[in-house]
Design a protein around this motif. Structure first.
Motif, PDB file in Angstrom:
ATOM      1  N   TYR A   1       0.829  -1.311  -0.094  1.00  0.00           N
ATOM      2  CA  TYR A   1       0.059   0.132   0.031  1.00  0.00           C
ATOM      3  C   TYR A   1       0.740   1.181  -0.209  1.00  0.00           C
ATOM      4  CZ  TYR A   1      -2.485   3.808   2.078  1.00  0.00           C
ATOM      5  OH  TYR A   1      -3.118   5.246   2.493  1.00  0.00           O
TER       6      TYR A   1
ATOM      7  N   TRP B   1      -6.901 -11.349  -1.629  1.00  0.00           N
ATOM      8  CA  TRP B   1      -6.165 -10.021  -1.383  1.00  0.00           C
ATOM      9  C   TRP B   1      -4.652 -10.246  -1.965  1.00  0.00           C
ATOM     10  CZ3 TRP B   1      -7.267 -10.512   4.386  1.00  0.00           C
ATOM     11  CH2 TRP B   1      -6.158 -11.197   5.142  1.00  0.00           C
TER      12      TRP B   1
ATOM     13  N   TRP C   1      -0.811  -9.001  -0.837  1.00  0.00           N
ATOM     14  CA  TRP C   1       0.022  -8.190   0.278  1.00  0.00           C
ATOM     15  C   TRP C   1       1.176  -8.558   0.061  1.00  0.00           C
ATOM     16  CZ3 TRP C   1      -0.638  -3.878   2.583  1.00  0.00           C
ATOM     17  CH2 TRP C   1       0.131  -3.668   3.681  1.00  0.00           C
TER      18      TRP C   1
ATOM     19  N   PRO D   1      -6.216  -6.864  -7.898  1.00  0.00           N
ATOM     20  CA  PRO D   1      -6.177  -5.649  -7.286  1.00  0.00           C
ATOM     21  C   PRO D   1      -6.574  -4.430  -8.154  1.00  0.00           C
ATOM     22  CG  PRO D   1      -3.746  -6.308  -7.467  1.00  0.00           C
ATOM     23  CD  PRO D   1      -4.622  -7.486  -7.934  1.00  0.00           C
TER      24      PRO D   1
ATOM     25  N   PRO E   1     -10.614  -5.228  -7.618  1.00  0.00           N
ATOM     26  CA  PRO E   1     -11.244  -5.882  -6.343  1.00  0.00           C
ATOM     27  C   PRO E   1     -12.520  -6.251  -6.467  1.00  0.00           C
ATOM     28  CG  PRO E   1     -10.797  -3.610  -6.046  1.00  0.00           C
ATOM     29  CD  PRO E   1     -10.651  -3.740  -7.449  1.00  0.00           C
TER      30      PRO E   1
ATOM     31  N   GLY F   1      -6.390  -1.872  -5.428  1.00  0.00           N
ATOM     32  CA  GLY F   1      -6.212  -2.550  -4.238  1.00  0.00           C
ATOM     33  C   GLY F   1      -7.279  -3.696  -3.623  1.00  0.00           C
ATOM     34  N   ALA F   2      -6.582  -4.938  -3.373  1.00  0.00           N
ATOM     35  CA  ALA F   2      -7.696  -5.848  -3.259  1.00  0.00           C
ATOM     36  C   ALA F   2      -8.290  -5.777  -1.950  1.00  0.00           C
ATOM     37  CB  ALA F   2      -6.741  -7.267  -3.566  1.00  0.00           C
TER      38      ALA F   2
ATOM     39  N   SER G   1      -5.844   2.178  -2.934  1.00  0.00           N
ATOM     40  CA  SER G   1      -4.671   2.842  -2.936  1.00  0.00           C
ATOM     41  C   SER G   1      -4.775   4.377  -3.074  1.00  0.00           C
ATOM     42  CB  SER G   1      -3.947   1.952  -4.275  1.00  0.00           C
ATOM     43  OG  SER G   1      -2.505   2.481  -4.089  1.00  0.00           O
TER      44      SER G   1
END
Length: 438
Positions: free
Chosen positions: A88, A298, A300, A374, A377, A386-387, A391
């Motif tokens: 992020y 997600w 990350w 992402p 999503p 951004g999942a 962002s």
């Protein structure tokens, strides 16, 4: 003692003092989780390779880490030389020139071996601004023995209805076993990482194409209502204080029938030295709501970045390349077994037969990471990427404030409708203040 010997001893002493005087000290801020603690136990290897660099550690709980490093990097405080940050922060901070670009890595580092989705998430205009220590998606971990005893089957791609039925069947409060453990601790990267992914799997989205928050939508209402229902009926007491580490401990102690969380946890729940259920763990894809083609995957990574304010850029770079190298992975495997290798960053790890043989979760981890989208999503159109996060710079504050509402609801301080209404109002206010909404 001869004069010659005394002279040599004196020269050695002077040399040692000179080396000590030239040694650089770097301060590494890191999150308090198992992989980062393991890294600290591997430091003999780094110290042997770099006797001229001293590493000091500041190990912090996740929410505190984010506050401290954000404040330091934004003000150019120079308190830290290396920061553990997520995918992020990296592109946002890289765009603001807060991080040192890592565009001259040696051939030995083999940057082409980095998993493309992870490498892309850490790059701005094809320049890396952090190096990935481990990557993850999310999936279901469950007790195979409890599921069998309860007469339930958890399919490879379960729905939330099937998860709820399994949670009910596996709950045995008298024995201190709870059907499901989920994050409840407030924070944009704590409970909101999970709840955002769950909401995505229900067809929800944070914002519509005009940046209007969507907490008043039926999809969010269904997701949060079901989350609270699962946790209040089949979850452990005090769940509003439980984050990743707390749920990991509960699962390892045999207190959870299921735990839906980061794929990186699999290496710890299957560790026979730490987990009482190591031989009885099964895995399944993150659930979806019936009729919604989205499993909430997600994406990350915890990464090591160097703030532009560091006074020791070369020493910091030596550390981050060591800690994220293929050689470090090999070192962990030699000392603690391939199961413990940091996952989700390098293609070569998933081509390694020794790793695949020792880590039964490896294939599904890679598949769930590859399935993460992402850039899209939600099944609905969104203006962000951004999942399990959004962002934009404002999300750090907004996500934590929303997480506090949902944690309060889990603690019984308000109901789902009140929490969603508060989330809608505070998010709309902040987005108007930031200029997204006219």
């Amino acid at each position: 003692m001869s004069y010659t010997f005394r002279a040599l001893m004196g020269a050695c002493a002077v040399g040692a003092l000179a080396t000590a005087a030239q040694a650089e000290t770097i301060t590494v801020a890191t999150v308090n989780n198992g992989d980062m603690i393991r890294m600290q136990s591997m430091m003999d290897d780094f110290n042997e390779q770099h006797p001229d660099i001293t590493v000091e550690w500041v190990t912090l709980e996740e929410n505190v880490l984010r506050q401290r490093v954000t404040q330091d990097v934004a003000t150019g405080g120079g308190q830290f030389d290396v920061m553990t940050i997520g995918n992020y922060e990296v592109p946002i901070w890289g765009n603001r020139d807060w991080l040192m670009p890592l565009d001259d890595l040696s051939d030995d580092y083999d940057v082409e071996d980095l998993i493309p989705s992870i490498r892309g998430a850490l790059s701005v205009d094809d320049t890396l601004y952090a190096l990935p220590f481990y990557g993850e998606s999310a999936f279901v971990m469950y007790r195979k023995d409890l599921a069998e005893a309860a007469g339930v089957e958890i399919p490879e791609q379960p729905t939330w209805t099937q998860i709820k039925a399994a949670a009910e069947a596996m709950t045995d409060s008298d024995a201190g076993v709870y059907g499901i453990c989920l994050r409840g601790k407030p924070g944009w990267g704590e409970n909101m990482a999970f709840i955002s992914a769950m909401a995505n799997s229900y067809g929800a989205r944070w914002f519509d194409m005009d940046w209007q928050p969507q907490f008043d939508s039926p999809e969010w209402t269904a997701a949060v209502t079901d989350y609270l229902d699962l946790m209040t009926k089949y979850g452990p007491p005090g769940a509003s204080s439980n984050g990743f580490n707390e749920n990991l401990s509960l699962f390892q102690q045999g207190k959870c029938g299921m735990w839906i969380d980061a794929t990186v946890a699999a290496g710890f729940v299957t560790d026979p030295e730490e987990s009482t259920v190591a031989d009885n763990v099964g895995y399944a894809v993150f659930p979806n709501k019936e009729g919604v083609d989205n499993h909430g995957n997600w994406l990350w990574s915890w990464n090591l970045g160097i703030p532009a304010s560091t006074q020791s850029p070369e020493a910091a770079k030596a550390f981050v390349t060591w800690a994220t190298s293929k050689e470090y992975t090999q070192l962990v495997a030699e000392k603690q077994g391939w199961r413990a290798a940091p996952p989700g960053t390098r293609t070569s790890l998933y081509e390694n037969e020794d790793y695949l043989a020792e880590a039964p979760f490896a294939t599904l981890t890679k598949e769930t990471m590859d399935a993460a989208t992402p850039e899209k999503p939600s099944v609905q159109d969104v203006p962000y990427v951004g999942a399990q996060f959004v962002s934009i710079p404002e999300f750090q504050g907004i996500g934590t404030a929303v997480g506090q509402q949902f944690s309060a609801a889990l603690a019984g301080q308000m109901d789902a409708d009140q929490a969603l209404s508060s989330a809608q109002q505070l998010t709309q206010r902040e987005m108007m203040k930031a200029g997204y909404i006219k």
